[in-house]
Design a protein around this motif. Structure first.
Motif, PDB file in Angstrom:
ATOM      1  N   GLU A  81      47.984  47.948  -6.503  1.00 24.73           N
ATOM      2  CA  GLU A  81      48.327  46.607  -6.955  1.00 24.73           C
ATOM      3  C   GLU A  81      49.791  46.270  -6.691  1.00 24.73           C
ATOM      4  O   GLU A  81      50.459  45.711  -7.540  1.00 24.73           O
ATOM      5  CB  GLU A  81      47.999  46.443  -8.454  1.00 24.73           C
ATOM      6  N   GLN A  82      50.279  46.625  -5.533  1.00 26.04           N
ATOM      7  CA  GLN A  82      51.621  46.236  -5.132  1.00 26.04           C
ATOM      8  C   GLN A  82      51.528  45.320  -3.936  1.00 26.04           C
ATOM      9  O   GLN A  82      50.716  45.548  -3.036  1.00 26.04           O
ATOM     10  CB  GLN A  82      52.463  47.472  -4.771  1.00 26.04           C
ATOM     11  N   PRO A  83      52.338  44.263  -3.883  1.00 26.80           N
ATOM     12  CA  PRO A  83      52.255  43.329  -2.761  1.00 26.80           C
ATOM     13  C   PRO A  83      52.735  43.973  -1.477  1.00 26.80           C
ATOM     14  O   PRO A  83      53.716  44.703  -1.456  1.00 26.80           O
ATOM     15  CB  PRO A  83      53.167  42.178  -3.200  1.00 26.80           C
ATOM     16  N   LEU A  84      52.039  43.691  -0.400  1.00 21.46           N
ATOM     17  CA  LEU A  84      52.407  44.222   0.910  1.00 21.46           C
ATOM     18  C   LEU A  84      53.533  43.385   1.495  1.00 21.46           C
ATOM     19  O   LEU A  84      53.504  42.156   1.441  1.00 21.46           O
ATOM     20  CB  LEU A  84      51.195  44.194   1.839  1.00 21.46           C
ATOM     21  N   SER A  85      54.543  44.043   2.034  1.00 21.73           N
ATOM     22  CA  SER A  85      55.673  43.367   2.663  1.00 21.73           C
ATOM     23  C   SER A  85      56.094  44.159   3.881  1.00 21.73           C
ATOM     24  O   SER A  85      55.736  45.323   4.037  1.00 21.73           O
ATOM     25  CB  SER A  85      56.844  43.221   1.684  1.00 21.73           C
ATOM     26  N   CYS A  86      56.877  43.513   4.756  1.00 23.45           N
ATOM     27  CA  CYS A  86      57.321  44.126   6.005  1.00 23.45           C
ATOM     28  C   CYS A  86      58.831  44.052   6.114  1.00 23.45           C
ATOM     29  O   CYS A  86      59.455  43.088   5.641  1.00 23.45           O
ATOM     30  CB  CYS A  86      56.679  43.436   7.211  1.00 23.45           C
ATOM     31  N   ARG A  87      59.401  45.077   6.737  1.00 21.73           N
ATOM     32  CA  ARG A  87      60.823  45.110   7.064  1.00 21.73           C
ATOM     33  C   ARG A  87      60.958  45.413   8.548  1.00 21.73           C
ATOM     34  O   ARG A  87      60.466  46.443   9.012  1.00 21.73           O
ATOM     35  CB  ARG A  87      61.559  46.169   6.240  1.00 21.73           C
ATOM     36  N   VAL A  88      61.598  44.520   9.265  1.00 19.60           N
ATOM     37  CA  VAL A  88      61.760  44.690  10.706  1.00 19.60           C
ATOM     38  C   VAL A  88      63.219  44.984  11.003  1.00 19.60           C
ATOM     39  O   VAL A  88      64.117  44.388  10.413  1.00 19.60           O
ATOM     40  CB  VAL A  88      61.268  43.435  11.461  1.00 19.60           C
ATOM     41  N   HIS A  89      63.460  45.931  11.900  1.00 16.42           N
ATOM     42  CA  HIS A  89      64.815  46.307  12.280  1.00 16.42           C
ATOM     43  C   HIS A  89      65.266  45.484  13.491  1.00 16.42           C
ATOM     44  O   HIS A  89      64.441  45.076  14.321  1.00 16.42           O
ATOM     45  CB  HIS A  89      64.870  47.801  12.600  1.00 16.42           C
ATOM     46  N   PRO A  90      66.553  45.243  13.621  1.00 16.74           N
ATOM     47  CA  PRO A  90      67.040  44.413  14.733  1.00 16.74           C
ATOM     48  C   PRO A  90      66.714  44.972  16.109  1.00 16.74           C
ATOM     49  O   PRO A  90      66.580  44.209  17.067  1.00 16.74           O
ATOM     50  CB  PRO A  90      68.554  44.366  14.495  1.00 16.74           C
ATOM     51  N   VAL A  91      66.574  46.305  16.233  1.00 12.14           N
ATOM     52  CA  VAL A  91      66.263  46.881  17.539  1.00 12.14           C
ATOM     53  C   VAL A  91      64.920  46.370  18.051  1.00 12.14           C
ATOM     54  O   VAL A  91      64.774  46.037  19.241  1.00 12.14           O
ATOM     55  CB  VAL A  91      66.265  48.422  17.442  1.00 12.14           C
ATOM     56  N   ALA A  92      63.933  46.286  17.182  1.00 13.33           N
ATOM     57  CA  ALA A  92      62.619  45.778  17.592  1.00 13.33           C
ATOM     58  C   ALA A  92      62.702  44.323  18.030  1.00 13.33           C
ATOM     59  O   ALA A  92      62.082  43.930  19.032  1.00 13.33           O
ATOM     60  CB  ALA A  92      61.623  45.938  16.434  1.00 13.33           C
ATOM     61  N   ILE A  93      63.483  43.508  17.315  1.00 11.18           N
ATOM     62  CA  ILE A  93      63.613  42.095  17.675  1.00 11.18           C
ATOM     63  C   ILE A  93      64.339  41.942  19.010  1.00 11.18           C
ATOM     64  O   ILE A  93      63.952  41.133  19.864  1.00 11.18           O
ATOM     65  CB  ILE A  93      64.345  41.336  16.564  1.00 11.18           C
ATOM     66  N   LEU A  94      65.398  42.721  19.218  1.00 13.04           N
ATOM     67  CA  LEU A  94      66.152  42.633  20.473  1.00 13.04           C
ATOM     68  C   LEU A  94      65.280  43.046  21.662  1.00 13.04           C
ATOM     69  O   LEU A  94      65.376  42.444  22.741  1.00 13.04           O
ATOM     70  CB  LEU A  94      67.398  43.513  20.391  1.00 13.04           C
ATOM     71  N   LYS A  95      64.433  44.048  21.503  1.00 13.71           N
ATOM     72  CA  LYS A  95      63.548  44.442  22.595  1.00 13.71           C
ATOM     73  C   LYS A  95      62.516  43.366  22.900  1.00 13.71           C
ATOM     74  O   LYS A  95      62.151  43.149  24.063  1.00 13.71           O
ATOM     75  CB  LYS A  95      62.857  45.762  22.247  1.00 13.71           C
ATOM     76  N   ILE A 118      54.970  53.505   7.067  1.00 15.69           N
ATOM     77  CA  ILE A 118      54.815  52.904   5.733  1.00 15.69           C
ATOM     78  C   ILE A 118      55.691  53.683   4.771  1.00 15.69           C
ATOM     79  O   ILE A 118      55.578  54.901   4.654  1.00 15.69           O
ATOM     80  CB  ILE A 118      53.351  52.928   5.281  1.00 15.69           C
ATOM     81  N   SER A 119      56.581  52.984   4.098  1.00 14.31           N
ATOM     82  CA  SER A 119      57.506  53.621   3.157  1.00 14.31           C
ATOM     83  C   SER A 119      57.480  52.859   1.840  1.00 14.31           C
ATOM     84  O   SER A 119      57.097  51.694   1.783  1.00 14.31           O
ATOM     85  CB  SER A 119      58.924  53.634   3.730  1.00 14.31           C
ATOM     86  N   GLU A 120      57.880  53.549   0.775  1.00 14.33           N
ATOM     87  CA  GLU A 120      57.993  52.965  -0.573  1.00 14.33           C
ATOM     88  C   GLU A 120      56.668  52.379  -1.040  1.00 14.33           C
ATOM     89  O   GLU A 120      56.614  51.334  -1.683  1.00 14.33           O
ATOM     90  CB  GLU A 120      59.082  51.892  -0.599  1.00 14.33           C
ATOM     91  N   GLY A 121      55.586  53.039  -0.705  1.00 11.40           N
ATOM     92  CA  GLY A 121      54.300  52.617  -1.243  1.00 11.40           C
ATOM     93  C   GLY A 121      53.625  51.533  -0.451  1.00 11.40           C
ATOM     94  O   GLY A 121      52.565  51.735   0.137  1.00 11.40           O
ATOM     95  N   SER A 122      54.205  50.331  -0.412  1.00 14.52           N
ATOM     96  CA  SER A 122      53.531  49.195   0.222  1.00 14.52           C
ATOM     97  C   SER A 122      54.466  48.414   1.133  1.00 14.52           C
ATOM     98  O   SER A 122      54.262  47.227   1.338  1.00 14.52           O
ATOM     99  CB  SER A 122      52.979  48.261  -0.859  1.00 14.52           C
ATOM    100  N   VAL A 123      55.494  49.059   1.682  1.00 16.03           N
ATOM    101  CA  VAL A 123      56.438  48.409   2.588  1.00 16.03           C
ATOM    102  C   VAL A 123      56.232  48.985   3.979  1.00 16.03           C
ATOM    103  O   VAL A 123      56.281  50.200   4.172  1.00 16.03           O
ATOM    104  CB  VAL A 123      57.898  48.613   2.135  1.00 16.03           C
ATOM    105  N   VAL A 124      56.000  48.108   4.948  1.00 18.39           N
ATOM    106  CA  VAL A 124      55.807  48.512   6.336  1.00 18.39           C
ATOM    107  C   VAL A 124      57.134  48.342   7.065  1.00 18.39           C
ATOM    108  O   VAL A 124      57.642  47.221   7.188  1.00 18.39           O
ATOM    109  CB  VAL A 124      54.700  47.686   7.011  1.00 18.39           C
ATOM    110  N   ASP A 125      57.704  49.442   7.547  1.00 19.26           N
ATOM    111  CA  ASP A 125      58.957  49.423   8.309  1.00 19.26           C
ATOM    112  C   ASP A 125      58.633  49.343   9.793  1.00 19.26           C
ATOM    113  O   ASP A 125      58.018  50.265  10.344  1.00 19.26           O
ATOM    114  CB  ASP A 125      59.795  50.672   8.025  1.00 19.26           C
ATOM    115  N   ILE A 126      59.056  48.256  10.441  1.00 23.15           N
ATOM    116  CA  ILE A 126      58.885  48.073  11.884  1.00 23.15           C
ATOM    117  C   ILE A 126      60.207  48.443  12.534  1.00 23.15           C
ATOM    118  O   ILE A 126      61.176  47.696  12.469  1.00 23.15           O
ATOM    119  CB  ILE A 126      58.479  46.632  12.212  1.00 23.15           C
ATOM    120  N   THR A 127      60.263  49.622  13.133  1.00 24.02           N
ATOM    121  CA  THR A 127      61.521  50.158  13.639  1.00 24.02           C
ATOM    122  C   THR A 127      61.698  49.987  15.140  1.00 24.02           C
ATOM    123  O   THR A 127      62.828  50.003  15.622  1.00 24.02           O
ATOM    124  CB  THR A 127      61.622  51.652  13.300  1.00 24.02           C
TER     125      THR A 127
END
Length: 371
Positions: A81-95, A118-127
Motif C-alpha cells: 500500500e505504498q504509492p509507486l513513483s519514479c526517479r530519473v537520473h540526468p544521465v538517462a535524460i541526456l542520452k 527498485i529501491s526504497e520499497g516502491s521507488v523505481v530508479d531510472i539510472t
C-alpha cells in the motif's frame, strides 16, 4: 460492582407507526383512583462495554472497504500500500536527447530501453538508457538482437541495472506505443515483473520544447478485466534525482553555457568546453559558500539575524564529519604527491627520448647496410 439499569422503553415497528411505546417492565400496582401511574419518560442510555469499564481501548469492528473499480489506484499502490513513483537520473535524460539529435533522417521519434532498479520499497530508479533501432511503418520493425546485445554489455559494466521500462520522444501515446509496450512485457525484453512493478514503465520526453519547461512524464499500464487487449496508461509521480558526480557534470555544462552567452554578448567566438577548468570552478564555488556561511554566522553573533536551529545543526554536522588535519601534514602530503607526479613525467620523457634515439640509430644502420 453491579449497575442497575433504568426503565428502558423501546418502540416496536408497529408501535412506531401508531406512535405508541411499549415498556420493557411491568407495573405491579396502580396509583390512587384506580389509575395507572404515569409512565416514566423513555430513557436512552448506552451500557458501557467491559473494555471501557476496565480502561481498555475499544475494539473497533473492521469494516470491509467498498470495491474500487479505479484502475489508477490499483496501479499506483503496491502490495504494501505504498504509492509507486519514479526517479530519473540526468544521465538517462541526456542520452535520450543525444539519441534524438542523432536519429536517422526522416525518423519522427526515438525509442529505447530504460535501465535501473527498485529501491526504497516502491521507488523505481531510472539510472541509464540506450536507444534501440526501429522503424515506424504500418508494422513496427524493431531490432531485438541489438536490444539484447546492448543489455548484455551494460550488465557487464553494472550488473545491478535491469530493464525497468522503455522511453520514447514526444508526448503522444498511440497504437504503435501499445505494440512496443507489449514487446517489453514479454520475456524477450528480459523485463522481470514484480509485486511493486508488475509492468514496464513508459517514459515520454518532449524534445520539441513547445512548452516553457522540459516535459518528462512516466506512465504505467494495466490490462483491464473487461477487455484483456485494452491498455490504459496512467501517469505516476516522477522527479529528477542527481548524484554528487552528476551535479559536478551539470555545473560544468551550465558554466560552459554561461561562458558562451558572455562571449556572444561581447561579440567574441564561442569558447571550447575543454578550456573551462572544472576543478577551479569547484574551488571557487566552495570558497563562495564559505564566505556566505561566515557572513551568516557573524550576523547571528551580532544579533542582526535570528539564528536558525536547523542551519546550526547542519553546520555542526558538516564540520564534525571531516577529520581535523594539521596544516603541515597537508602540505607534506601535497608536496609528496607533486614529487611523485614530477617523477612520472620525468620517466615518461626519458623513455620517449630513448625510443626516438633508438629509432634514429636503427634508421641510420639500415641505410648504411643497404648495398
Amino acid at each position: 460492582f453491579w449497575l442497575k439499569a433504568p426503565d428502558l422503553r423501546r418502540r416496536t415497528p408497529c408501535a412506531r407507526a401508531h406512535g405508541r411505546t411499549h415498556s420493557t417492565t411491568r407495573h405491579r400496582g396502580k396509583a390512587a383512583g384506580g389509575e395507572e401511574p404515569p409512565p416514566h419518560p423513555v430513557a436512552r442510555m448506552h451500557m458501557p462495554s467491559t473494555s471501557s469499564l476496565w480502561g481498555l481501548p475499544e475494539k473497533k469492528n473492521k469494516v470491509s472497504p467498498p470495491k474500487n473499480f479505479n484502475i489508477a489506484s490499483k496501479v499506483l499502490k503496491s502490495s504494501i500500500e505504498q504509492p509507486l513513483s519514479c526517479r530519473v537520473h540526468p544521465v538517462a535524460i541526456l542520452k535520450i536527447v543525444d539519441a534524438n539529435v542523432r536519429r536517422p533522417e526522416g525518423a519522427k521519434r526515438v525509442i529505447g530501453t530504460l535501465l535501473g532498479w527498485i529501491s526504497e520499497g516502491s521507488v523505481v530508479d531510472i539510472t541509464d538508457s540506450f536507444p534501440v533501432v526501429h522503424r515506424d511503418t504500418d508494422m513496427v520493425l524493431m531490432d531485438q538482437d541489438y536490444h539484447k546485445q546492448m543489455l548484455a554489455l551494460r550488465q557487464k559494466v553494472s550488473p545491478r541495472e535491469v530493464v525497468v521500462g522503455w522511453f520514447s520522444t514526444g508526448v503522444e501515446i498511440n497504437a504503435v506505443s501499445a505494440v512496443i509496450h507489449a514487446f517489453y512485457c514479454t520475456k524477450e525484453s528480459q523485463f522481470t515483473a514484480t509485486a511493486v512493478l508488475p509492468g514496464p514503465v513508459h517514459l515520454t520526453v518532449d524534445t520539441t520544447l513547445a512548452g516553457s519547461s522540459f516535459a518528462i512524464k512516466a506512465f504505467v499500464n494495466v490490462q483491464t478485466q473487461v477487455a484483456s487487449s485494452l491498455l490504459q496508461f496512467h501517469e505516476v509521480p516522477l522527479r529528477v534525482q542527481t548524484s554528487a558526480a552528476e551535479k559536478a557534470g551539470i555545473s560544468q555544462l551550465m558554466q560552459a553555457r554561461r561562458a558562451n552567452r558572455e562571449a556572444a554578448a561581447a561579440g567574441q567566438g564561442a569558447k571550447d568546453i575543454n578550456s573551462l577548468d572544472g576543478f577551479e570552478g569547484g574551488l571557487k564555488e566552495l570558497l563562495r559558500l564559505f564566505l556566505r556561511i561566515r557572513e551568516y554566522v557573524r550576523a547571528v553573533k551580532a544579533g542582526k539575524v535570528q539564528g536558525d536551529l536547523a542551519v546550526g545543526r547542519g553546520l555542526t554536522q558538516a564540520l564534525c564529519s571531516e577529520p581535523i588535519i594539521d596544516i603541515a601534514a597537508v602540505e607534506q602530503l601535497c608536496t609528496s604527491s607533486l614529487q611523485d607526479a614530477l617523477m612520472v613525467v620525468y620517466l615518461s620523457n626519458l623513455t620517449r627520448t630513448q625510443i626516438s634515439i633508438a629509432e634514429k640509430i636503427n634508421s641510420q644502420y639500415n641505410v648504411a647496410g643497404d648495398p
